[in-house]
Design an enzyme around this catalytic site. Structure first.
Site, short mmCIF file in Angstrom:
data_model
loop_
_atom_site.label_atom_id
_atom_site.label_comp_id
_atom_site.label_asym_id
_atom_site.label_seq_id
_atom_site.Cartn_x
_atom_site.Cartn_y
_atom_site.Cartn_z
N ILE A 95 43.43 37.11 39.43
CA ILE A 95 44.23 35.97 38.80
C ILE A 95 43.42 35.44 37.65
O ILE A 95 42.21 35.14 37.51
CB ILE A 95 44.01 34.68 39.77
CG1 ILE A 95 44.82 35.06 41.05
CG2 ILE A 95 44.62 33.51 39.35
CD1 ILE A 95 44.93 34.18 42.37
N ASP A 96 44.17 35.53 36.54
CA ASP A 96 43.80 34.95 35.11
C ASP A 96 43.52 33.64 34.99
O ASP A 96 44.16 32.87 36.00
CB ASP A 96 44.63 35.69 34.04
CG ASP A 96 46.15 35.20 34.10
OD1 ASP A 96 46.07 33.88 34.35
OD2 ASP A 96 46.87 35.91 33.80
N SER A 97 42.89 33.19 33.93
CA SER A 97 42.49 31.59 33.88
C SER A 97 43.84 30.79 33.78
O SER A 97 43.84 29.89 34.33
CB SER A 97 41.61 31.42 32.89
OG SER A 97 42.29 31.88 31.37
#
Length: 82
Positions: free
Chosen positions: A39-41
């Site tokens: 999961i990216d920021s």
């Protein structure tokens, strides 16, 4: 009203699934948001906002960086509800 760990976990899994497409069954307490679930920021911030709405809690930005695993987030949400 505070929810038990399983209720928070399943609610969080639903949010993660809707936002990222990660299978809800893969969202387990020992999983890292970035390493295991990829999961990216930006997605993480959306998940946080949705979790705040769903669980009626506030998760300050400086606290988000401490929520590295699903279990961390579940514990934080439970304590914030309590």
């Amino acid at each position: 009203m505070a929810q038990d760990e399983q209720q928070v976990l399943s609610g969080l899994a639903e949010i993660v699934n809707e936002e990222t497409g990660v299978d809800a069954a893969d969202v387990q307490p020992d999983k890292s948001f970035t390493e295991d679930l990829d999961i990216d920021s930006l997605s993480m911030m959306t998940i946080v906002v949705n979790a705040e709405e769903k669980f009626g809690v506030t998760i300050p930005d400086d606290e988000v960086k401490n929520l590295t695993t699903v279990g961390d987030a579940v514990k934080y949400i439970q304590s914030a509800q309590g």
